[in-house]
Design an enzyme around this catalytic site. Structure first.
Site, PDB file in Angstrom:
ATOM      1  N   SER A  14       0.830  -1.212   0.000  1.00  0.00           N
ATOM      2  CA  SER A  14       0.000   0.000   0.000  1.00  0.00           C
ATOM      3  C   SER A  14       0.864   1.261   0.000  1.00  0.00           C
ATOM      4  CB  SER A  14      -0.894   0.013   1.238  1.00  0.00           C
ATOM      5  OG  SER A  14      -1.494   1.277   1.370  1.00  0.00           O
ATOM      6  N   LYS A  65     -13.783  -3.491   2.632  1.00  0.00           N
ATOM      7  CA  LYS A  65     -14.611  -2.274   2.548  1.00  0.00           C
ATOM      8  C   LYS A  65     -16.097  -2.536   2.828  1.00  0.00           C
ATOM      9  CE  LYS A  65     -11.737   0.082  -0.858  1.00  0.00           C
ATOM     10  NZ  LYS A  65     -11.715   0.846  -2.108  1.00  0.00           N
ATOM     11  N   ASP A 102     -13.644   7.312  -2.235  1.00  0.00           N
ATOM     12  CA  ASP A 102     -13.127   6.823  -3.526  1.00  0.00           C
ATOM     13  C   ASP A 102     -13.705   7.591  -4.717  1.00  0.00           C
ATOM     14  OD1 ASP A 102     -11.406   4.867  -2.530  1.00  0.00           O
ATOM     15  OD2 ASP A 102     -12.981   3.350  -2.462  1.00  0.00           O
ATOM     16  N   GLY A 129     -17.682  -3.246  -6.810  1.00  0.00           N
ATOM     17  CA  GLY A 129     -17.590  -2.246  -5.752  1.00  0.00           C
ATOM     18  C   GLY A 129     -17.007  -0.921  -6.229  1.00  0.00           C
ATOM     19  N   HIS A 153     -24.210  -8.900 -17.341  1.00  0.00           N
ATOM     20  CA  HIS A 153     -25.071  -7.750 -17.652  1.00  0.00           C
ATOM     21  C   HIS A 153     -26.063  -7.432 -16.539  1.00  0.00           C
ATOM     22  CE1 HIS A 153     -27.238  -4.852 -19.959  1.00  0.00           C
ATOM     23  NE2 HIS A 153     -28.316  -5.602 -20.102  1.00  0.00           N
TER      24      HIS A 153
HETATM   25  P1  ATR Z   1     -14.019  -4.105  -7.304  1.00  0.00           P
HETATM   26  O1  ATR Z   1     -14.366  -3.927  -5.863  1.00  0.00           O
HETATM   27  O2  ATR Z   1     -12.570  -3.840  -7.636  1.00  0.00           O
HETATM   28  O3  ATR Z   1     -14.951  -3.394  -8.220  1.00  0.00           O
HETATM   29  P2  ATR Z   1     -15.457  -6.527  -7.788  1.00  0.00           P
HETATM   30  O4  ATR Z   1     -16.564  -6.011  -6.969  1.00  0.00           O
HETATM   31  O5  ATR Z   1     -14.996  -7.945  -7.647  1.00  0.00           O
HETATM   32  O6  ATR Z   1     -14.139  -5.678  -7.558  1.00  0.00           O
HETATM   33  O7  ATR Z   1     -15.815  -6.237  -9.318  1.00  0.00           O
HETATM   34  C1  ATR Z   1     -14.954  -6.550 -10.362  1.00  0.00           C
HETATM   35  C2  ATR Z   1     -15.562  -6.053 -11.660  1.00  0.00           C
HETATM   36  O8  ATR Z   1     -14.645  -6.284 -12.725  1.00  0.00           O
HETATM   37  C3  ATR Z   1     -16.850  -6.746 -12.037  1.00  0.00           C
HETATM   38  O9  ATR Z   1     -17.679  -5.832 -12.696  1.00  0.00           O
HETATM   39  C4  ATR Z   1     -16.349  -7.829 -12.985  1.00  0.00           C
HETATM   40  O10 ATR Z   1     -17.321  -8.293 -13.912  1.00  0.00           O
HETATM   41  P3  ATR Z   1     -18.371  -9.441 -13.468  1.00  0.00           P
HETATM   42  O11 ATR Z   1     -19.428  -8.740 -12.689  1.00  0.00           O
HETATM   43  O12 ATR Z   1     -18.871  -9.982 -14.766  1.00  0.00           O
HETATM   44  O13 ATR Z   1     -17.597 -10.445 -12.671  1.00  0.00           O
HETATM   45  C5  ATR Z   1     -15.297  -7.076 -13.709  1.00  0.00           C
HETATM   46  N1  ATR Z   1     -14.302  -7.968 -14.351  1.00  0.00           N
HETATM   47  C6  ATR Z   1     -13.383  -8.727 -13.733  1.00  0.00           C
HETATM   48  N2  ATR Z   1     -12.635  -9.399 -14.646  1.00  0.00           N
HETATM   49  C7  ATR Z   1     -13.115  -9.047 -15.867  1.00  0.00           C
HETATM   50  C8  ATR Z   1     -12.755  -9.387 -17.207  1.00  0.00           C
HETATM   51  N3  ATR Z   1     -11.769 -10.229 -17.476  1.00  0.00           N
HETATM   52  N4  ATR Z   1     -13.458  -8.807 -18.209  1.00  0.00           N
HETATM   53  C9  ATR Z   1     -14.470  -7.951 -17.945  1.00  0.00           C
HETATM   54  N5  ATR Z   1     -14.847  -7.588 -16.698  1.00  0.00           N
HETATM   55  C10 ATR Z   1     -14.180  -8.117 -15.677  1.00  0.00           C
END
Ligand code: ATR
Length: 273
Positions: A14, A65, A102, A129, A153
């Site tokens: 961090s 979080k 954020d 998130g 979606h």
């Molecule tokens: P964060 O808190 O960083 O947003 P998260 O809540 O796990 O982490 O969300 C990750 C996001 O990245 C989600 O929208 C995820 O899509 P899905 O809802 O379909 O899982 C998206 N994501 C992760 N890997 C991806 C990839 N290879 N291509 C497109 N979207 C991706």
């Protein structure tokens, strides 16, 4: 001395101690800022112990979080909207206040890059998130339209429905995306697996601004793609990191630190410049 720290897992890399130490020096505030990496199921206890032992405030990062959201005594309106807490302050009345800086950090960084959000057409990639935290602050800038696209979606649809009282926000599949966006924000965690969100390169044009919430010592895969296709402006999430920290520091100390010099120092520290 007033004590602050960041909870995360992993948290060793961090940059928050570096950033907040520079803020404290700049604003002549006496404080120390450290790191805490409790086991995943020991966060609640670690948080309680920190404040029982005189801690004044903390940041919370992945994966804590959402849990922090449930552990504080009261929530700021923006934390309530985000469904997550990244900043906790022990108030003078002994109340643990949960906040989320954020989204404000993202908007502050976009503005510092000269990006105009009012009346713009924004595409937000991802519906996790990070996207949730960004939505209310982005919509408060009154874009003409904000489209959410997500691999799954239905999650984009849920998010659009949840925030539609704040502005013109819709969900589209990656395949449905069309027309000309002014700004694309990548909030997905795709690059953590070395992947790219499935955005058609044809949507990247020479008058578009691209923001990737991720950052690294070199261009993220998404920023490289944007550059290859001639995007006018590309930005990574390092500025957002510093701006959300400045907002947290302001919540704790009631004094707003400058961010430009700190961002420069951080880039030097990361070997970016
Ligand atoms: P964060 O808190 O960083 O947003 P998260 O809540 O796990 O982490 O969300 C990750 C996001 O990245 C989600 O929208 C995820 O899509 P899905 O809802 O379909 O899982 C998206 N994501 C992760 N890997 C991806 C990839 N290879 N291509 C497109 N979207 C991706």
């Amino acid at each position: 001395m007033d004590r602050y720290l960041v909870f995360g897992h992993p948290v060793r890399h961090s940059k928050s101690p570096f950033i907040h130490t520079l803020f404290a020096r700049q604003t002549q505030q006496e404080l120390e800022y450290g790191l805490a990496e409790p086991a995943i199921d020991e966060f609640a206890q670690a948080l309680r112990t920190f404040f029982d032992q005189g801690g004044k405030g903390c940041n919370v990062t992945v994966p804590f979080k959402e849990q922090a959201f449930t552990l504080v005594d009261c929530l700021s309106p923006r934390a309530k909207r985000a469904g997550a807490v990244n900043t906790i302050k022990l108030t003078d009345d002994g109340v643990l206040l949960g906040d989320n800086t954020d989204g404000a950090g993202l908007v502050a960084d976009l503005k510092s890059h000269g990006v105009t959000l009012a009346d713009s057409r924004i595409l937000l990639l991802g519906a996790g998130g990070a996207a949730r935290g960004a939505l209310a602050p982005l919509l408060a800038e009154l874009p003409s339209e904000l489209v959410i696209a997500n691999r799954t979606h239905v999650k984009a649809q849920q998010l659009a429905a949840e925030f539609c009282d704040l502005g013109h926000v819709t969900a589209q599949t990656y395949e449905q995306l069309a027309g000309s966006f002014d700004l694309v924000i990548n909030s997905t965690s795709a690059s953590l697996q070395g992947e790219l969100p499935p955005l058609a390169p044809a949507l990247i044009h020479t008058d578009i601004a691209i923001y990737d919430m991720m950052y690294g010592a070199s261009d993220t895969a998404f920023i490289s793609l944007a550059k290859q296709h001639g995007a006018r402006q590309t930005m990574d999430g390092l500025g957002m990191l510093v701006e959300q920290a400045a907002e947290a520091f302001t919540v704790w100390r009631g004094i707003r630190p400058g961010t430009k010099q700190v961002l420069r120092e951080l880039k030097r520290n990361l070997g970016v410049i």
